[in-house]
Design a protein around this motif. Structure first.
Motif, mmCIF file in Angstrom:
data_model
loop_
_atom_site.group_PDB
_atom_site.id
_atom_site.type_symbol
_atom_site.label_atom_id
_atom_site.label_comp_id
_atom_site.label_asym_id
_atom_site.label_seq_id
_atom_site.Cartn_x
_atom_site.Cartn_y
_atom_site.Cartn_z
ATOM 1 N N THR A 1 0.830 -1.207 0.000
ATOM 2 C CA THR A 1 0.000 0.000 0.000
ATOM 3 C C THR A 1 0.860 1.250 0.000
ATOM 4 O OG1 THR A 1 -0.158 0.319 2.415
ATOM 5 C CG2 THR A 1 -1.732 -1.208 1.402
ATOM 6 N N VAL A 2 0.274 2.328 -0.516
ATOM 7 C CA VAL A 2 0.919 3.637 -0.490
ATOM 8 C C VAL A 2 -0.168 4.696 -0.591
ATOM 9 C CG1 VAL A 2 1.244 3.696 -3.015
ATOM 10 C CG2 VAL A 2 2.722 5.091 -1.537
ATOM 11 N N THR A 3 -0.016 5.776 0.146
ATOM 12 C CA THR A 3 -0.944 6.897 0.015
ATOM 13 C C THR A 3 -0.782 7.500 -1.369
ATOM 14 O OG1 THR A 3 -0.703 7.372 2.364
ATOM 15 C CG2 THR A 3 -1.673 9.101 0.994
ATOM 16 N N CYS A 4 -1.900 7.751 -2.057
ATOM 17 C CA CYS A 4 -1.770 8.241 -3.430
ATOM 18 C C CYS A 4 -2.845 9.253 -3.789
ATOM 19 C CB CYS A 4 -1.805 7.082 -4.425
ATOM 20 S SG CYS A 4 -3.301 6.088 -4.386
ATOM 21 N N PRO A 5 -2.453 10.434 -4.272
ATOM 22 C CA PRO A 5 -3.367 11.362 -4.926
ATOM 23 C C PRO A 5 -3.485 10.986 -6.404
ATOM 24 C CG PRO A 5 -1.210 12.359 -4.655
ATOM 25 C CD PRO A 5 -1.107 10.976 -4.100
ATOM 26 N N PRO A 6 -4.369 11.622 -7.149
ATOM 27 C CA PRO A 6 -4.562 11.244 -8.553
ATOM 28 C C PRO A 6 -3.295 11.286 -9.391
ATOM 29 C CG PRO A 6 -6.354 12.665 -7.820
ATOM 30 C CD PRO A 6 -5.347 12.648 -6.713
ATOM 31 N N TRP A 7 -2.455 12.312 -9.147
ATOM 32 C CA TRP A 7 -1.266 12.439 -9.995
ATOM 33 C C TRP A 7 -0.286 11.289 -9.809
ATOM 34 C CZ3 TRP A 7 2.965 12.658 -6.920
ATOM 35 C CH2 TRP A 7 2.853 13.248 -5.650
ATOM 36 N N MET A 8 -0.367 10.559 -8.669
ATOM 37 C CA MET A 8 0.575 9.467 -8.464
ATOM 38 C C MET A 8 0.221 8.214 -9.244
ATOM 39 S SD MET A 8 2.087 7.676 -5.016
ATOM 40 C CE MET A 8 2.704 9.158 -4.254
ATOM 41 N N LEU A 9 -0.994 8.134 -9.754
ATOM 42 C CA LEU A 9 -1.374 6.941 -10.504
ATOM 43 C C LEU A 9 -0.465 6.745 -11.714
ATOM 44 C CD1 LEU A 9 -5.280 7.122 -10.421
ATOM 45 C CD2 LEU A 9 -3.694 6.206 -8.714
ATOM 46 N N GLY A 10 -0.167 7.836 -12.393
ATOM 47 C CA GLY A 10 0.740 7.745 -13.528
ATOM 48 C C GLY A 10 2.155 7.394 -13.108
ATOM 49 N N TYR A 11 2.557 7.878 -11.956
ATOM 50 C CA TYR A 11 3.886 7.568 -11.425
ATOM 51 C C TYR A 11 4.000 6.070 -11.144
ATOM 52 C CZ TYR A 11 8.163 8.259 -8.652
ATOM 53 O OH TYR A 11 9.448 8.218 -8.186
ATOM 54 N N ILE A 12 2.987 5.519 -10.487
ATOM 55 C CA ILE A 12 3.000 4.092 -10.176
ATOM 56 C C ILE A 12 3.023 3.260 -11.455
ATOM 57 C CG2 ILE A 12 1.653 2.205 -9.179
ATOM 58 C CD1 ILE A 12 0.670 4.210 -7.053
ATOM 59 N N LYS A 13 2.196 3.640 -12.407
ATOM 60 C CA LYS A 13 2.179 2.917 -13.678
ATOM 61 C C LYS A 13 3.554 2.935 -14.327
ATOM 62 C CE LYS A 13 0.063 2.994 -18.278
ATOM 63 N NZ LYS A 13 -0.922 3.681 -19.169
ATOM 64 N N ASP A 14 4.204 4.083 -14.286
ATOM 65 C CA ASP A 14 5.518 4.230 -14.897
ATOM 66 C C ASP A 14 6.551 3.346 -14.201
ATOM 67 O OD1 ASP A 14 7.602 5.297 -16.470
ATOM 68 O OD2 ASP A 14 8.036 6.816 -14.960
ATOM 69 N N LYS A 15 6.537 3.343 -12.865
ATOM 70 C CA LYS A 15 7.573 2.621 -12.118
ATOM 71 C C LYS A 15 7.267 1.131 -11.963
ATOM 72 C CE LYS A 15 9.756 6.430 -11.697
ATOM 73 N NZ LYS A 15 10.929 6.670 -12.585
ATOM 74 N N ALA A 16 6.005 0.777 -11.800
ATOM 75 C CA ALA A 16 5.659 -0.638 -11.626
ATOM 76 C C ALA A 16 5.678 -1.395 -12.946
ATOM 77 C CB ALA A 16 4.285 -0.755 -10.965
ATOM 78 N N GLY A 17 5.383 -0.706 -14.030
ATOM 79 C CA GLY A 17 5.488 -1.321 -15.345
ATOM 80 C C GLY A 17 4.272 -2.111 -15.776
ATOM 81 N N ALA A 18 4.326 -2.549 -17.025
ATOM 82 C CA ALA A 18 3.181 -3.225 -17.637
ATOM 83 C C ALA A 18 2.809 -4.514 -16.914
ATOM 84 C CB ALA A 18 3.480 -3.517 -19.106
ATOM 85 N N GLY A 19 3.794 -5.155 -16.297
ATOM 86 C CA GLY A 19 3.531 -6.420 -15.632
ATOM 87 C C GLY A 19 2.632 -6.310 -14.417
ATOM 88 N N ALA A 20 2.513 -5.109 -13.869
ATOM 89 C CA ALA A 20 1.680 -4.907 -12.672
ATOM 90 C C ALA A 20 0.299 -4.372 -13.014
ATOM 91 C CB ALA A 20 2.379 -3.959 -11.700
ATOM 92 N N LYS A 21 -0.036 -4.288 -14.288
ATOM 93 C CA LYS A 21 -1.374 -3.839 -14.665
ATOM 94 C C LYS A 21 -2.415 -4.776 -14.073
ATOM 95 C CE LYS A 21 -4.377 -2.771 -18.581
ATOM 96 N NZ LYS A 21 -4.550 -2.756 -20.054
ATOM 97 N N ASP A 22 -3.471 -4.211 -13.539
ATOM 98 C CA ASP A 22 -4.567 -4.925 -12.881
ATOM 99 C C ASP A 22 -4.184 -5.499 -11.523
ATOM 100 O OD1 ASP A 22 -6.399 -4.422 -14.930
ATOM 101 O OD2 ASP A 22 -5.743 -6.183 -16.049
ATOM 102 N N GLN A 23 -2.924 -5.367 -11.108
ATOM 103 C CA GLN A 23 -2.539 -5.769 -9.757
ATOM 104 C C GLN A 23 -2.797 -4.645 -8.764
ATOM 105 O OE1 GLN A 23 -1.978 -8.768 -9.275
ATOM 106 N NE2 GLN A 23 -1.324 -9.554 -11.264
ATOM 107 N N TRP A 24 -2.619 -3.408 -9.204
ATOM 108 C CA TRP A 24 -2.877 -2.240 -8.363
ATOM 109 C C TRP A 24 -4.344 -1.833 -8.450
ATOM 110 C CZ3 TRP A 24 0.181 0.052 -4.817
ATOM 111 C CH2 TRP A 24 1.550 -0.206 -4.863
#
Length: 458
Positions: free
Chosen positions: A300-323
């Motif tokens: 878990t991590v506290t996240c505002p809307p702008w962090m969603l893109g950050y997470i997608k960028d850092k976690a990568g395609a392999g984590a899609k639908d995991q978050w």
């Protein structure tokens, strides 16, 4: 767009697909278009914090040129809003001056406000700096609350108050905000025996940060090897601080962080997270934090809307639908910015009209759709671009609805001129030691307070 405000050194690039925090890289600012800045040199593609105040045109025969000073990839230009305004107003040309980092932009802006020269017709301001303007520089800025077309009722009350002086002069119109949720890994929750449905997850800790800790204790019992419940204790502390009605200053502008119940709650809870072994001991926006997203090292991590893109960028395609995204125990705000119009400008009336248009609900909804900058105008929340917004990377989470609810629940919290300094040292000098080195909470608190008082010359 834009909090501490927590220290966001990637101000306004925000990985939006928004910014405040990659590692701090101090780049200096070069000479202004309309005046020189001392003490800074320029980022490769930067212009100064200010710029020409218009000077009567420059945009073609019979046209008025309006300049806008921003920091980072602010989003207004990228979303096509300047182009649209020029189409609607053929007599106006808009020129943007951008400094990559707010830590360079802000000192430059203060210098030019003091001298009354070298300013753009419109100047952007980050939320962590707005209290200094309302408290000490309001006489140098136009009262935008009196501008035709500006409707106070269309904006969130707490955001409007952030840009308004004690005597009711609104010198800053909000562009965006950062209402917080909790982003979580469904796969890790499932393996640890916790619910994965976002509504059920929200209920785990609804209304109480202590319930968030108890969920972490449940997670730890069956957590996959090498994973932690939360990224770091400092992030928990800042989220709790942001969700209170009082943080570092009281309503009279007095410094109260040493005795603030909200500050104590955040400090104590974060220390309990660290001492219970629920954190990955990470410092946010550092390379190790980025890598942990890729490795799936925390749940878990506290996240505002702008962090969603950050997470997608850092976690990568392999984590899609995991978050996925759940509601925070209590919503707070992390980030956001404003537009101001200096009194020294040559085109104050035209600039005020442009600032009002750029921050109107319809344009804020478009900015969210294009750049993930969440609207500070609550009137935008019923517009389709916000109301119907879903994020496919986060399992189709209805992010427009989730963050609208959070935004409306953010408390009206006094912001002080030194919020950023206090937040930084409580985290980096204080809580980071508890989390990473096992320093006792009392010892770490004393060290942080001493550092803060020295920084504030107290």
């Amino acid at each position: 767009m834009r909090h501490r405000t927590r220290r966001r050194t990637h101000d306004r690039t925000r990985y939006k697909t928004r910014t405040p925090r990659t590692a701090v890289v101090l780049a200096a600012v070069a000479a202004l278009a309309g005046g020189a800045l001392t003490g800074c040199a320029q980022d490769a593609d930067d212009k100064d914090a200010g710029g020409s105040s218009g000077g009567g045109g420059g945009g073609g025969k019979g046209k008025t040129t309006l300049t806008i000073g921003v920091f980072g990839a602010f989003g207004l230009q990228e979303a096509g809003l300047y182009e649209e305004y020029e189409r609607l107003h053929p007599d106006i040309d808009i020129k943007q001056n951008s400094v990559q980092r707010n830590e360079n932009y802000w000192p430059a802006l203060l210098t030019h406000l003091s001298s009354g020269s070298g300013l753009s017709d419109i100047q952007a301001v980050e939320v962590g700096n707005v209290a200094e303007l309302t408290g000490s520089h309001a006489d140098k800025l136009v009262d935008l609350g009196r501008t035709a077309g500006v409707d106070k009722s269309a904006y969130l009350d707490w955001k409007w108050k952030q840009g308004t002086t004690e005597d009711g002069k609104t010198i800053a119109l909000g562009t965006d905000i950062g209402p917080t949720g909790i982003c979580y890994r469904k796969d890790l929750f499932e393996k640890a025996g916790l619910p994965t449905d976002r509504e059920a997850v929200s209920r785990l800790w609804a209304g109480d940060w202590d319930k968030y800790l108890r969920a972490g204790e449940r997670f730890k019992e069956k957590a996959p090897k090498g994973t932690a419940f939360v990224d770091g204790a400092a992030g928990v502390m800042a989220a709790v601080h942001a969700s209170g009605t009082q943080k570092f200053y009281d309503a009279d502008g007095e410094l109260v962080y040493k005795d603030s119940p909200a500050v104590k709650e955040g400090w104590d809870l974060a220390a309990r997270f660290a001492e219970a072994g629920l954190t990955a001991k990470l410092q946010q926006f550092q390379p190790s934090w980025d890598q942990a997203f890729a490795n799936g090292s925390f749940a878990t991590v506290t996240c505002p809307p702008w962090m969603l893109g950050y997470i997608k960028d850092k976690a990568g395609a392999g984590a899609k639908d995991q978050w996925d995204v759940a509601a925070a125990p209590r919503p707070g705000n992390w980030g956001g910015s404003f537009l101001t119009v200096p009194e020294a400008g040559d085109h104050k009336e035209e600039a005020a009209k442009l600032a009002a248009w750029l921050t109107a609900p319809k344009q804020q909804a478009r900015l969210f759709d294009e750049r993930a900058s969440f609207p500070s105008a609550s009137a935008a929340y019923d517009l389709p671009a916000v109301k119907d917004a879903k994020n496919p990377y986060f399992g189709g989470a209805p992010v427009g609805r989730i963050f609208s609810r959070a935004a409306e629940g953010v408390p009206v919290q006094p912001i002080g001129p030194k919020d950023g300094i206090i937040s930084q040292y409580l985290a980096d000098t204080g809580m980071l030691g508890v989390d990473q080195k096992g320093t006792s909470p009392d010892k770490a608190w004393g060290k942080a307070v001493k550092t803060i008082d020295n920084a504030l010359d107290q």
